[in-house]
Structures are given as C-alpha cells and as structure tokens.
Design a protein around this motif. Structure first.
Motif, PDB file in Angstrom:
ATOM      1  N   PRO A 262     138.704  29.383  68.990  1.00  0.00           N
ATOM      2  CA  PRO A 262     139.589  29.271  70.243  1.00  0.00           C
ATOM      3  C   PRO A 262     140.193  28.040  70.249  1.00  0.00           C
ATOM      4  N   ALA A 263     139.189  26.926  69.628  1.00  0.00           N
ATOM      5  CA  ALA A 263     139.890  25.551  69.853  1.00  0.00           C
ATOM      6  C   ALA A 263     141.292  25.439  68.906  1.00  0.00           C
ATOM      7  N   ARG A 264     141.423  26.369  67.682  1.00  0.00           N
ATOM      8  CA  ARG A 264     142.694  26.127  67.329  1.00  0.00           C
ATOM      9  C   ARG A 264     143.658  27.389  67.343  1.00  0.00           C
ATOM     10  N   HIS A 265     143.264  28.160  68.326  1.00  0.00           N
ATOM     11  CA  HIS A 265     144.019  29.331  68.784  1.00  0.00           C
ATOM     12  C   HIS A 265     144.265  30.301  67.409  1.00  0.00           C
ATOM     13  N   ARG A 266     143.018  30.623  66.671  1.00  0.00           N
ATOM     14  CA  ARG A 266     143.306  31.383  65.594  1.00  0.00           C
ATOM     15  C   ARG A 266     141.837  32.166  65.256  1.00  0.00           C
ATOM     16  N   PHE A 267     142.148  33.294  64.618  1.00  0.00           N
ATOM     17  CA  PHE A 267     141.099  33.654  63.719  1.00  0.00           C
ATOM     18  C   PHE A 267     141.028  33.424  62.320  1.00  0.00           C
ATOM     19  N   GLU A 268     139.809  33.023  61.774  1.00  0.00           N
ATOM     20  CA  GLU A 268     139.928  32.495  60.476  1.00  0.00           C
ATOM     21  C   GLU A 268     138.928  33.584  59.583  1.00  0.00           C
ATOM     22  N   ALA A 269     139.620  33.652  58.470  1.00  0.00           N
ATOM     23  CA  ALA A 269     138.744  34.460  57.263  1.00  0.00           C
ATOM     24  C   ALA A 269     138.202  33.536  56.260  1.00  0.00           C
ATOM     25  N   ARG A 270     137.071  33.565  56.176  1.00  0.00           N
ATOM     26  CA  ARG A 270     136.259  32.524  55.309  1.00  0.00           C
ATOM     27  C   ARG A 270     135.596  33.340  54.288  1.00  0.00           C
ATOM     28  N   VAL A 271     135.674  32.567  52.898  1.00  0.00           N
ATOM     29  CA  VAL A 271     135.167  32.896  51.740  1.00  0.00           C
ATOM     30  C   VAL A 271     134.099  31.924  51.244  1.00  0.00           C
TER      31      VAL A 271
ATOM     32  N   GLY B 251     142.275  32.374  54.855  1.00  0.00           N
ATOM     33  CA  GLY B 251     143.302  32.833  55.599  1.00  0.00           C
ATOM     34  C   GLY B 251     143.174  32.629  57.070  1.00  0.00           C
ATOM     35  N   PHE B 252     144.185  32.778  58.051  1.00  0.00           N
ATOM     36  CA  PHE B 252     143.909  32.645  59.453  1.00  0.00           C
ATOM     37  C   PHE B 252     145.123  33.429  60.107  1.00  0.00           C
ATOM     38  N   ALA B 253     144.953  33.779  61.291  1.00  0.00           N
ATOM     39  CA  ALA B 253     145.852  34.720  62.108  1.00  0.00           C
ATOM     40  C   ALA B 253     146.027  33.955  63.586  1.00  0.00           C
ATOM     41  N   GLU B 254     146.896  33.388  63.646  1.00  0.00           N
ATOM     42  CA  GLU B 254     147.202  32.353  65.049  1.00  0.00           C
ATOM     43  C   GLU B 254     147.534  33.453  66.034  1.00  0.00           C
ATOM     44  N   TYR B 255     147.143  32.881  67.313  1.00  0.00           N
ATOM     45  CA  TYR B 255     147.418  33.779  68.503  1.00  0.00           C
ATOM     46  C   TYR B 255     147.627  32.623  69.814  1.00  0.00           C
ATOM     47  N   MET B 256     148.197  33.450  70.897  1.00  0.00           N
ATOM     48  CA  MET B 256     148.409  32.813  71.826  1.00  0.00           C
ATOM     49  C   MET B 256     147.466  33.755  73.119  1.00  0.00           C
ATOM     50  N   THR B 257     146.991  33.537  74.176  1.00  0.00           N
ATOM     51  CA  THR B 257     146.556  34.480  75.126  1.00  0.00           C
ATOM     52  C   THR B 257     147.057  34.166  76.442  1.00  0.00           C
ATOM     53  N   THR B 258     146.843  35.523  77.118  1.00  0.00           N
ATOM     54  CA  THR B 258     147.167  35.470  78.491  1.00  0.00           C
ATOM     55  C   THR B 258     145.840  36.051  79.141  1.00  0.00           C
ATOM     56  N   ASP B 259     145.660  36.450  80.461  1.00  0.00           N
ATOM     57  CA  ASP B 259     144.660  36.920  81.102  1.00  0.00           C
ATOM     58  C   ASP B 259     144.485  38.312  80.516  1.00  0.00           C
ATOM     59  N   THR B 260     145.277  39.039  79.919  1.00  0.00           N
ATOM     60  CA  THR B 260     145.239  40.324  79.628  1.00  0.00           C
ATOM     61  C   THR B 260     145.359  40.545  78.117  1.00  0.00           C
ATOM     62  N   LEU B 261     146.010  39.630  77.548  1.00  0.00           N
ATOM     63  CA  LEU B 261     146.931  39.914  76.086  1.00  0.00           C
ATOM     64  C   LEU B 261     146.269  38.546  75.144  1.00  0.00           C
ATOM     65  N   ILE B 262     146.250  39.268  73.809  1.00  0.00           N
ATOM     66  CA  ILE B 262     146.215  38.320  72.768  1.00  0.00           C
ATOM     67  C   ILE B 262     147.521  38.783  71.911  1.00  0.00           C
ATOM     68  N   VAL B 263     148.319  37.728  71.948  1.00  0.00           N
ATOM     69  CA  VAL B 263     149.564  37.810  71.108  1.00  0.00           C
ATOM     70  C   VAL B 263     149.442  37.193  69.678  1.00  0.00           C
ATOM     71  N   PHE B 264     149.400  38.103  68.658  1.00  0.00           N
ATOM     72  CA  PHE B 264     149.202  37.432  67.333  1.00  0.00           C
ATOM     73  C   PHE B 264     150.704  37.148  66.795  1.00  0.00           C
ATOM     74  N   THR B 265     150.866  35.567  66.544  1.00  0.00           N
ATOM     75  CA  THR B 265     152.129  35.042  66.271  1.00  0.00           C
ATOM     76  C   THR B 265     152.424  34.690  64.891  1.00  0.00           C
TER      77      THR B 265
ATOM     78  N   ALA C  38     141.205  42.092  55.584  1.00  0.00           N
ATOM     79  CA  ALA C  38     139.973  41.954  56.183  1.00  0.00           C
ATOM     80  C   ALA C  38     140.146  40.972  57.424  1.00  0.00           C
ATOM     81  N   LEU C  39     140.937  40.189  57.305  1.00  0.00           N
ATOM     82  CA  LEU C  39     141.236  38.971  58.464  1.00  0.00           C
ATOM     83  C   LEU C  39     141.765  39.857  59.696  1.00  0.00           C
ATOM     84  N   VAL C  40     142.822  40.893  59.443  1.00  0.00           N
ATOM     85  CA  VAL C  40     143.212  41.507  60.733  1.00  0.00           C
ATOM     86  C   VAL C  40     142.249  42.501  61.215  1.00  0.00           C
ATOM     87  N   ARG C  41     141.621  43.058  60.301  1.00  0.00           N
ATOM     88  CA  ARG C  41     140.548  44.310  60.877  1.00  0.00           C
ATOM     89  C   ARG C  41     139.200  43.293  61.628  1.00  0.00           C
ATOM     90  N   GLY C  42     139.069  42.216  61.065  1.00  0.00           N
ATOM     91  CA  GLY C  42     137.816  41.447  61.683  1.00  0.00           C
ATOM     92  C   GLY C  42     138.373  41.132  63.139  1.00  0.00           C
TER      93      GLY C  42
END
Length: 101
Positions: A9-18, A24-38, A54-58
C-alpha cells in the motif's frame, strides 16, 4: 518458479516476487469502494514466464478478500480479466448515467 504476490500500500501497487526479487508490479489508486488498476509492468528478465498472469490473479484474489470492486484501466489487467470469467464479479459495474438534456 514460485511467484508470490503481495499488496504494498505504501507504493500503491501489488508486487510479484520471485526469490525475493520484484519481478513485476501492478499499480493502483483506491477510493472507498474501488481499486483502479492503472499500470502493470513485468521486468524484462521475467517476461514470458507467467509473472504477469500470476500477478493479476494474485492481486485480484487479494482484492476479493476485501470489499472493493475493480476498475481495470490498465489494458493488461482488463485483457486478463476478459479471459477469466470467474473474476468478472469483481469488476465495477457503473450505474447508467442519469444526465438529461
């Protein structure tokens, strides 16, 4: 290859680690109800090895555990969801516009 996905959350992203390395990473923004993948990115050294999928599924599995819906602005995330109908229920369904002339 063991791919671990975590929310950073501090980097606003999900990270895939090997093996502890960010593959890899998937950046996002959030609202009260949404996670917006950018934006999603896979390190060139890991391309073609299933890291992006695997990143998106996870990431979506982690979203499912919460109460947010997903707005996939990132073309990669949008395309991945399009190929995996079992994740359609996570996609934000905006109500029709009530704008009148």
């Amino acid at each position: 290859m063991d791919i671990k996905v975590e929310d950073v959350p501090a980097r606003h992203r999900f990270e895939a680690r090997v093996d502890g390395t960010v593959a890899g990473f998937a950046e996002y923004m959030t609202t009260d109800t949404l996670i917006v993948f950018t934006h999603t990115e896979v390190d060139p050294g890991f391309e073609g090895k299933g890291v992006g999928g695997a990143l998106v599924r996870g990431a979506l599995d982690l979203v499912r555990a919460g109460e947010h819906k997903v707005l996939p602005l990132c073309p990669f995330v949008k395309a991945w969801i399009g190929k995996h109908p079992d994740y359609f229920d996570l996609v934000y369904d905006a109500p029709p516009s009530k704008v009148t002339d």
